[in-house]
Scaffold this motif. Structure first.
Motif, PDB file in Angstrom:
ATOM      1  N   ARG A   1      31.487  57.522 -43.747  1.00  0.00           N
ATOM      2  CA  ARG A   1      30.310  58.395 -43.726  1.00  0.00           C
ATOM      3  C   ARG A   1      29.036  57.568 -43.601  1.00  0.00           C
ATOM      4  O   ARG A   1      28.112  57.929 -42.867  1.00  0.00           O
ATOM      5  N   SER A   2      28.961  56.433 -44.304  1.00  0.00           N
ATOM      6  CA  SER A   2      27.759  55.583 -44.208  1.00  0.00           C
ATOM      7  C   SER A   2      27.605  55.043 -42.793  1.00  0.00           C
ATOM      8  O   SER A   2      26.492  54.997 -42.252  1.00  0.00           O
ATOM      9  N   MET A   3      28.707  54.651 -42.171  1.00  0.00           N
ATOM     10  CA  MET A   3      28.657  54.169 -40.784  1.00  0.00           C
ATOM     11  C   MET A   3      28.228  55.289 -39.838  1.00  0.00           C
ATOM     12  O   MET A   3      27.406  55.081 -38.943  1.00  0.00           O
ATOM     13  N   GLN A   4      28.773  56.468 -40.033  1.00  0.00           N
ATOM     14  CA  GLN A   4      28.440  57.625 -39.190  1.00  0.00           C
ATOM     15  C   GLN A   4      26.953  57.973 -39.324  1.00  0.00           C
ATOM     16  O   GLN A   4      26.285  58.233 -38.320  1.00  0.00           O
ATOM     17  N   ASP A   5      26.449  57.965 -40.560  1.00  0.00           N
ATOM     18  CA  ASP A   5      25.032  58.275 -40.789  1.00  0.00           C
ATOM     19  C   ASP A   5      24.119  57.288 -40.057  1.00  0.00           C
ATOM     20  O   ASP A   5      23.099  57.677 -39.478  1.00  0.00           O
ATOM     21  N   ILE A   6      24.485  56.017 -40.095  1.00  0.00           N
ATOM     22  CA  ILE A   6      23.695  54.987 -39.413  1.00  0.00           C
ATOM     23  C   ILE A   6      23.698  55.227 -37.903  1.00  0.00           C
ATOM     24  O   ILE A   6      22.649  55.190 -37.254  1.00  0.00           O
ATOM     25  N   ALA A   7      24.860  55.503 -37.337  1.00  0.00           N
ATOM     26  CA  ALA A   7      24.960  55.751 -35.894  1.00  0.00           C
ATOM     27  C   ALA A   7      24.193  57.010 -35.494  1.00  0.00           C
ATOM     28  O   ALA A   7      23.500  57.026 -34.469  1.00  0.00           O
ATOM     29  N   GLU A   8      24.297  58.055 -36.299  1.00  0.00           N
ATOM     30  CA  GLU A   8      23.566  59.293 -35.996  1.00  0.00           C
ATOM     31  C   GLU A   8      22.062  59.071 -36.045  1.00  0.00           C
ATOM     32  O   GLU A   8      21.320  59.607 -35.214  1.00  0.00           O
ATOM     33  N   ALA A   9      21.602  58.282 -37.010  1.00  0.00           N
ATOM     34  CA  ALA A   9      20.164  57.985 -37.107  1.00  0.00           C
ATOM     35  C   ALA A   9      19.696  57.224 -35.863  1.00  0.00           C
ATOM     36  O   ALA A   9      18.608  57.485 -35.341  1.00  0.00           O
ATOM     37  N   ALA A  10      20.510  56.285 -35.375  1.00  0.00           N
ATOM     38  CA  ALA A  10      20.158  55.545 -34.155  1.00  0.00           C
ATOM     39  C   ALA A  10      20.103  56.490 -32.966  1.00  0.00           C
ATOM     40  O   ALA A  10      19.190  56.391 -32.130  1.00  0.00           O
ATOM     41  N   ALA A  11      21.056  57.398 -32.880  1.00  0.00           N
ATOM     42  CA  ALA A  11      21.088  58.349 -31.762  1.00  0.00           C
ATOM     43  C   ALA A  11      19.860  59.250 -31.761  1.00  0.00           C
ATOM     44  O   ALA A  11      19.343  59.610 -30.700  1.00  0.00           O
TER      45      ALA A  11
ATOM     46  N   MET B   1      25.506  63.443 -25.514  1.00  0.00           N
ATOM     47  CA  MET B   1      25.495  62.230 -26.338  1.00  0.00           C
ATOM     48  C   MET B   1      26.865  62.050 -26.958  1.00  0.00           C
ATOM     49  O   MET B   1      27.333  62.901 -27.691  1.00  0.00           O
ATOM     50  N   ALA B   2      27.494  60.952 -26.627  1.00  0.00           N
ATOM     51  CA  ALA B   2      28.786  60.625 -27.229  1.00  0.00           C
ATOM     52  C   ALA B   2      28.571  59.593 -28.330  1.00  0.00           C
ATOM     53  O   ALA B   2      27.816  58.636 -28.152  1.00  0.00           O
ATOM     54  N   LEU B   3      29.232  59.811 -29.440  1.00  0.00           N
ATOM     55  CA  LEU B   3      29.116  58.932 -30.601  1.00  0.00           C
ATOM     56  C   LEU B   3      30.524  58.650 -31.103  1.00  0.00           C
ATOM     57  O   LEU B   3      31.242  59.563 -31.477  1.00  0.00           O
ATOM     58  N   ASP B   4      30.929  57.383 -31.073  1.00  0.00           N
ATOM     59  CA  ASP B   4      32.263  56.971 -31.493  1.00  0.00           C
ATOM     60  C   ASP B   4      32.103  55.956 -32.614  1.00  0.00           C
ATOM     61  O   ASP B   4      31.641  54.837 -32.380  1.00  0.00           O
ATOM     62  N   VAL B   5      32.474  56.340 -33.841  1.00  0.00           N
ATOM     63  CA  VAL B   5      32.345  55.475 -35.008  1.00  0.00           C
ATOM     64  C   VAL B   5      33.721  55.346 -35.644  1.00  0.00           C
ATOM     65  O   VAL B   5      34.344  56.353 -35.984  1.00  0.00           O
ATOM     66  N   ARG B   6      34.183  54.085 -35.773  1.00  0.00           N
ATOM     67  CA  ARG B   6      35.517  53.861 -36.322  1.00  0.00           C
ATOM     68  C   ARG B   6      35.538  52.695 -37.298  1.00  0.00           C
ATOM     69  O   ARG B   6      34.871  51.688 -37.081  1.00  0.00           O
ATOM     70  N   LEU B   7      36.334  52.834 -38.339  1.00  0.00           N
ATOM     71  CA  LEU B   7      36.644  51.759 -39.278  1.00  0.00           C
ATOM     72  C   LEU B   7      38.130  51.474 -39.102  1.00  0.00           C
ATOM     73  O   LEU B   7      38.951  52.387 -39.227  1.00  0.00           O
ATOM     74  N   ILE B   8      38.464  50.222 -38.769  1.00  0.00           N
ATOM     75  CA  ILE B   8      39.853  49.876 -38.486  1.00  0.00           C
ATOM     76  C   ILE B   8      40.306  48.705 -39.355  1.00  0.00           C
ATOM     77  O   ILE B   8      39.487  47.921 -39.828  1.00  0.00           O
ATOM     78  N   ARG B   9      41.610  48.579 -39.545  1.00  0.00           N
ATOM     79  CA  ARG B   9      42.182  47.457 -40.299  1.00  0.00           C
ATOM     80  C   ARG B   9      42.847  46.447 -39.381  1.00  0.00           C
ATOM     81  O   ARG B   9      43.222  45.367 -39.823  1.00  0.00           O
ATOM     82  N   THR B  10      43.032  46.785 -38.139  1.00  0.00           N
ATOM     83  CA  THR B  10      43.741  45.924 -37.186  1.00  0.00           C
ATOM     84  C   THR B  10      42.744  45.049 -36.438  1.00  0.00           C
ATOM     85  O   THR B  10      41.541  45.333 -36.436  1.00  0.00           O
ATOM     86  N   PRO B  11      43.225  43.989 -35.788  1.00  0.00           N
ATOM     87  CA  PRO B  11      42.304  43.149 -35.011  1.00  0.00           C
ATOM     88  C   PRO B  11      41.488  43.982 -34.019  1.00  0.00           C
ATOM     89  O   PRO B  11      41.964  44.965 -33.458  1.00  0.00           O
ATOM     90  N   LEU B  12      40.265  43.563 -33.834  1.00  0.00           N
ATOM     91  CA  LEU B  12      39.295  44.266 -32.998  1.00  0.00           C
ATOM     92  C   LEU B  12      39.059  43.437 -31.729  1.00  0.00           C
ATOM     93  O   LEU B  12      38.660  42.278 -31.806  1.00  0.00           O
ATOM     94  N   SER B  13      39.325  44.045 -30.579  1.00  0.00           N
ATOM     95  CA  SER B  13      39.130  43.369 -29.295  1.00  0.00           C
ATOM     96  C   SER B  13      37.829  43.845 -28.664  1.00  0.00           C
ATOM     97  O   SER B  13      37.765  44.946 -28.108  1.00  0.00           O
ATOM     98  N   ALA B  14      36.800  42.997 -28.735  1.00  0.00           N
ATOM     99  CA  ALA B  14      35.525  43.345 -28.113  1.00  0.00           C
ATOM    100  C   ALA B  14      35.672  43.554 -26.602  1.00  0.00           C
ATOM    101  O   ALA B  14      35.099  44.513 -26.064  1.00  0.00           O
ATOM    102  N   PRO B  15      36.426  42.705 -25.874  1.00  0.00           N
ATOM    103  CA  PRO B  15      36.578  42.954 -24.431  1.00  0.00           C
ATOM    104  C   PRO B  15      37.211  44.321 -24.125  1.00  0.00           C
ATOM    105  O   PRO B  15      36.780  45.013 -23.205  1.00  0.00           O
ATOM    106  N   ALA B  16      38.211  44.718 -24.895  1.00  0.00           N
ATOM    107  CA  ALA B  16      38.847  46.023 -24.664  1.00  0.00           C
ATOM    108  C   ALA B  16      37.883  47.160 -24.978  1.00  0.00           C
ATOM    109  O   ALA B  16      37.826  48.161 -24.250  1.00  0.00           O
ATOM    110  N   GLU B  17      37.110  47.009 -26.051  1.00  0.00           N
ATOM    111  CA  GLU B  17      36.121  48.039 -26.405  1.00  0.00           C
ATOM    112  C   GLU B  17      35.068  48.158 -25.311  1.00  0.00           C
ATOM    113  O   GLU B  17      34.672  49.258 -24.930  1.00  0.00           O
TER     114      GLU B  17
END
Length: 156
Positions: free
Chosen positions: A62-72, A1-17
């Motif tokens: 941490r709140s974002m990570q907890d949410i993703a872990e709960a989904a996993a 199970m791979a889990l990638d959780v990130r908070l960024i300040r730069t523009p976010l490219s959905a196509p690249a993700e």
């Protein structure tokens, strides 16, 4: 199970993700994504010129990570990606990108939906809209709380 959780300040490219998430994927039969955009109108119909998402370093991630872990744990997914913008965002820009991979579509759909419902109401962000009449803080509304409540009533 791979889990990638990130908070960024730069523009976010959905196509690249999405391209990165799909690379080399052969075992799963389903990938579901959600892309959230900054709206140009507030819930009351007023013009929004910018959205600012403030956060507390460490706590928000941490709140974002907890949410993703709960989904996993809750859904039969093989991979999850959650990328969220912080800072100043103009209408039309991507705020959040979520991707879920699973052997079958239902788990991927449910995981992405669950993550978004929890991010919207529980992630540690402080949201402020700015427009011609000034700035105002925004909070989750009853519709957001109702969407979250349905997950509390269901068993995994």
């Amino acid at each position: 199970m791979a889990l990638d959780v990130r908070l960024i300040r730069t523009p976010l490219s959905a196509p690249a993700e999405l391209e990165a998430f799909l690379a080399g994927r052969a075992a799963e039969g389903a990938v579901v994504t959600f892309t959230g955009l900054a709206r140009g109108l507030g819930k009351d119909g007023s013009i929004v010129q910018a959205l600012t998402l403030d956060w507390y370093p460490g706590m928000t991630e941490r709140s974002m990570q907890d949410i993703a872990e709960a989904a996993a744990e809750r859904f039969a997914v093989t991979d999850l990606v959650v990328v969220h913008r912080g800072g100043d965002i103009i209408p039309g820009e991507t705020i959040v990108f979520v991707a879920a991979a699973a052997a079958h579509r239902r788990a991927a759909f449910e995981a992405a939906d669950y993550i978004m419902d929890r991010l919207k109401t529980e992630a540690a962000f402080w949201k402020r809209e700015a427009g011609p009449s000034g700035a105002r803080w925004i909070e989750p509304v009853e519709e957001d709380r109702a969407a979250l409540a349905r997950w509390k009533d269901e068993t995994p």
